[in-house]
Design a protein around this motif. Structure first.
Motif, mmCIF file in Angstrom:
data_model
loop_
_atom_site.group_PDB
_atom_site.id
_atom_site.type_symbol
_atom_site.label_atom_id
_atom_site.label_comp_id
_atom_site.label_asym_id
_atom_site.label_seq_id
_atom_site.Cartn_x
_atom_site.Cartn_y
_atom_site.Cartn_z
ATOM 1 N N MET A 1 28.889 -26.634 -21.004
ATOM 2 C CA MET A 1 29.513 -27.901 -20.650
ATOM 3 C C MET A 1 30.346 -28.369 -21.844
ATOM 4 S SD MET A 1 27.583 -31.250 -19.093
ATOM 5 C CE MET A 1 26.286 -30.181 -18.499
ATOM 6 N N ARG A 2 31.663 -28.324 -21.699
ATOM 7 C CA ARG A 2 32.519 -28.586 -22.850
ATOM 8 C C ARG A 2 33.563 -29.677 -22.621
ATOM 9 N NH1 ARG A 2 29.176 -26.476 -25.343
ATOM 10 N NH2 ARG A 2 29.264 -24.659 -26.719
ATOM 11 N N ASP A 3 33.775 -30.094 -21.352
ATOM 12 C CA ASP A 3 34.835 -31.060 -21.111
ATOM 13 C C ASP A 3 34.415 -32.067 -20.042
ATOM 14 O OD1 ASP A 3 35.059 -29.680 -18.689
ATOM 15 O OD2 ASP A 3 36.807 -28.528 -19.340
ATOM 16 N N LEU A 4 35.309 -33.013 -19.767
ATOM 17 C CA LEU A 4 35.009 -34.106 -18.845
ATOM 18 C C LEU A 4 34.746 -33.598 -17.434
ATOM 19 C CD1 LEU A 4 34.769 -37.118 -18.254
ATOM 20 C CD2 LEU A 4 37.264 -37.199 -18.004
ATOM 21 N N ALA A 5 35.530 -32.620 -16.982
ATOM 22 C CA ALA A 5 35.356 -32.102 -15.625
ATOM 23 C C ALA A 5 33.959 -31.512 -15.444
ATOM 24 C CB ALA A 5 36.427 -31.055 -15.321
ATOM 25 N N ALA A 6 33.503 -30.740 -16.426
ATOM 26 C CA ALA A 6 32.171 -30.140 -16.345
ATOM 27 C C ALA A 6 31.086 -31.211 -16.401
ATOM 28 C CB ALA A 6 31.985 -29.137 -17.481
ATOM 29 N N LEU A 7 31.300 -32.240 -17.220
ATOM 30 C CA LEU A 7 30.345 -33.341 -17.314
ATOM 31 C C LEU A 7 30.197 -34.037 -15.966
ATOM 32 C CD1 LEU A 7 28.601 -35.124 -19.288
ATOM 33 C CD2 LEU A 7 30.623 -36.592 -19.487
ATOM 34 N N GLU A 8 31.307 -34.297 -15.297
ATOM 35 C CA GLU A 8 31.268 -34.980 -14.002
ATOM 36 C C GLU A 8 30.650 -34.100 -12.924
ATOM 37 O OE1 GLU A 8 35.100 -37.997 -14.605
ATOM 38 O OE2 GLU A 8 35.284 -36.229 -13.314
ATOM 39 N N GLN A 9 30.941 -32.812 -12.939
ATOM 40 C CA GLN A 9 30.349 -31.900 -11.958
ATOM 41 C C GLN A 9 28.833 -31.846 -12.111
ATOM 42 O OE1 GLN A 9 32.346 -28.167 -12.557
ATOM 43 N NE2 GLN A 9 34.312 -28.903 -11.767
ATOM 44 N N ILE A 84 36.346 -34.985 -24.872
ATOM 45 C CA ILE A 84 36.787 -35.943 -23.862
ATOM 46 C C ILE A 84 38.243 -36.286 -24.148
ATOM 47 C CG2 ILE A 84 36.507 -38.248 -22.903
ATOM 48 C CD1 ILE A 84 34.241 -36.518 -22.101
ATOM 49 N N ASN A 85 39.127 -35.849 -23.282
ATOM 50 C CA ASN A 85 40.546 -36.151 -23.430
ATOM 51 C C ASN A 85 40.959 -37.142 -22.348
ATOM 52 O OD1 ASN A 85 40.720 -34.298 -25.512
ATOM 53 N ND2 ASN A 85 41.313 -32.624 -24.158
ATOM 54 N N THR A 86 41.383 -38.324 -22.768
ATOM 55 C CA THR A 86 41.926 -39.305 -21.839
ATOM 56 C C THR A 86 43.428 -39.392 -22.087
ATOM 57 O OG1 THR A 86 41.622 -41.199 -23.320
ATOM 58 C CG2 THR A 86 39.753 -40.578 -21.940
ATOM 59 N N ALA A 87 44.066 -40.350 -21.451
ATOM 60 C CA ALA A 87 45.520 -40.457 -21.575
ATOM 61 C C ALA A 87 45.957 -40.668 -23.016
ATOM 62 C CB ALA A 87 46.034 -41.587 -20.696
ATOM 63 N N SER A 88 45.116 -41.329 -23.819
ATOM 64 C CA SER A 88 45.547 -41.653 -25.180
ATOM 65 C C SER A 88 44.533 -41.278 -26.251
ATOM 66 C CB SER A 88 45.836 -43.157 -25.283
ATOM 67 O OG SER A 88 44.709 -43.912 -24.887
ATOM 68 N N SER A 89 43.449 -40.606 -25.882
ATOM 69 C CA SER A 89 42.432 -40.255 -26.867
ATOM 70 C C SER A 89 41.994 -38.804 -26.690
ATOM 71 C CB SER A 89 41.207 -41.177 -26.733
ATOM 72 O OG SER A 89 41.557 -42.512 -27.022
ATOM 73 N N ASN A 132 39.533 -44.821 -25.049
ATOM 74 C CA ASN A 132 38.464 -43.931 -25.502
ATOM 75 C C ASN A 132 37.491 -43.590 -24.381
ATOM 76 O OD1 ASN A 132 35.849 -45.702 -25.724
ATOM 77 N ND2 ASN A 132 37.507 -46.967 -26.546
ATOM 78 N N GLY A 133 36.754 -42.499 -24.580
ATOM 79 C CA GLY A 133 35.818 -42.025 -23.569
ATOM 80 C C GLY A 133 34.673 -42.966 -23.288
ATOM 81 N N TYR A 134 34.336 -43.836 -24.238
ATOM 82 C CA TYR A 134 33.223 -44.761 -24.039
ATOM 83 C C TYR A 134 33.535 -45.817 -22.984
ATOM 84 C CZ TYR A 134 31.471 -42.899 -28.473
ATOM 85 O OH TYR A 134 31.027 -42.077 -29.474
ATOM 86 N N THR A 135 34.790 -46.055 -22.707
ATOM 87 C CA THR A 135 35.160 -47.091 -21.739
ATOM 88 C C THR A 135 35.812 -46.529 -20.485
ATOM 89 O OG1 THR A 135 37.302 -47.417 -22.842
ATOM 90 C CG2 THR A 135 35.476 -48.816 -23.538
ATOM 91 N N ARG A 136 36.220 -45.262 -20.498
ATOM 92 C CA ARG A 136 36.962 -44.694 -19.374
ATOM 93 C C ARG A 136 36.230 -43.556 -18.665
ATOM 94 N NH1 ARG A 136 42.517 -45.883 -19.846
ATOM 95 N NH2 ARG A 136 42.712 -47.894 -20.901
ATOM 96 N N THR A 137 35.046 -43.185 -19.155
ATOM 97 C CA THR A 137 34.335 -42.041 -18.581
ATOM 98 C C THR A 137 32.846 -42.359 -18.483
ATOM 99 O OG1 THR A 137 33.714 -40.890 -20.634
ATOM 100 C CG2 THR A 137 35.979 -40.580 -19.848
ATOM 101 N N LEU A 138 32.062 -41.368 -18.088
ATOM 102 C CA LEU A 138 30.614 -41.534 -17.998
ATOM 103 C C LEU A 138 29.967 -41.850 -19.343
ATOM 104 C CD1 LEU A 138 29.777 -38.609 -15.534
ATOM 105 C CD2 LEU A 138 29.485 -41.055 -15.069
ATOM 106 N N LEU A 139 30.697 -41.680 -20.434
ATOM 107 C CA LEU A 139 30.148 -42.037 -21.745
ATOM 108 C C LEU A 139 29.924 -43.541 -21.878
ATOM 109 C CD1 LEU A 139 32.015 -39.747 -24.308
ATOM 110 C CD2 LEU A 139 29.841 -39.372 -23.156
ATOM 111 N N CYS A 140 30.385 -44.316 -20.907
ATOM 112 C CA CYS A 140 30.119 -45.760 -20.937
ATOM 113 C C CYS A 140 28.621 -46.043 -20.861
ATOM 114 C CB CYS A 140 30.849 -46.472 -19.800
ATOM 115 S SG CYS A 140 30.205 -46.154 -18.136
#
Length: 215
Positions: A1-9, A84-89, A132-140
């Motif tokens: 598990m290395r990226d956001l897609a794998a984390l969500e799956q 975790i790659n978002t639009a700006s992080s 950042n990933g803490y506010t835009r992904t499951l890392l919240c």
């Protein structure tokens, strides 16, 4: 598990197993939109409560993100070097501990010659980075941060940005070091992991000993 897609799956698989349900792609996308939030208090409350979600056919699905009745009876996973790659992080996280697929603990590690303060500052910088990933992904859903240079280990709770920074003396408040039953501090990473990160101990720390305060 290395990226956001794998984390969500992985999260979807754990969510469906826990709640004995199968979600369509549209339902899972809407679920993520509903549960991901930039507010630390809202995410923490959502993690600990029974929630509801409207399915494609209009019927409600009552669910939990983790087993809130018994925090020891959960799926625990360790993820190394998650990106975790978002639009700006574009951030990489040393170690993430998942509880039922939900990121609950973030561990940042430094070498023996580097102070854990560097890891603390890195976490603060990550959280202050727009998008950042803490506010835009499951890392919240991160509840605890742990920083260590192997010989010196500290932990602190997640919080909203205005309560999450260093003061003039570069001390993050409040910081904690774990102690055993004899009240001696357990600072070495290996000993800390054996005690504090044991499944039931970690589950109890998050479910019983963290006080949620809206701010």
């Amino acid at each position: 598990m290395r990226d956001l897609a794998a984390l969500e799956q992985n999260f979807q698989a754990k969510f469906e197993a826990l709640n004995q349900v199968h979600l369509s792609d549209g339902e899972f996308s809407r679920l993520l939109d509903q549960i991901i939030t930039s507010d630390v208090f809202t995410a923490a409350r959502h993690l600990r409560e029974r929630n509801s979600f409207e399915r494609d056919d209009g019927t409600p699905l009552f669910y939990t993100l983790v087993n809130i009745r018994d925090w020891c009876k959960k799926s625990f996973e360790v993820v190394n070097q998650l990106r975790i790659n978002t639009a700006s992080s574009h951030h990489r996280y040393d170690v993430i501990l998942l509880i039922n697929g939900v990121p609950a603990v973030h561990i940042e590690l430094k070498t023996l010659t580097i102070s854990p303060r560097r890891a603390m500052q890195q976490i603060v910088d990550y959280k202050n980075d727009p998008g950042n990933g803490y506010t835009r992904t499951l890392l919240c859903f991160i509840q605890l941060f742990i920083v260590s240079n192997r010989s010196d280990t500290w932990y602190f709770a997640n919080n909203n940005p205005r309560h999450f920074s260093f003061n003039a003396d570069e001390q993050f408040l409040p910081l904690y070091q774990f102690a055993g039953q004899d009240n001696r501090k357990i600072t070495h990473l290996d000993s800390f992991a054996e005690t504090f990160l044991a499944k039931c101990t970690l589950g109890q720390m998050i479910s019983r000993y963290m006080v949620l305060v809206a701010s």
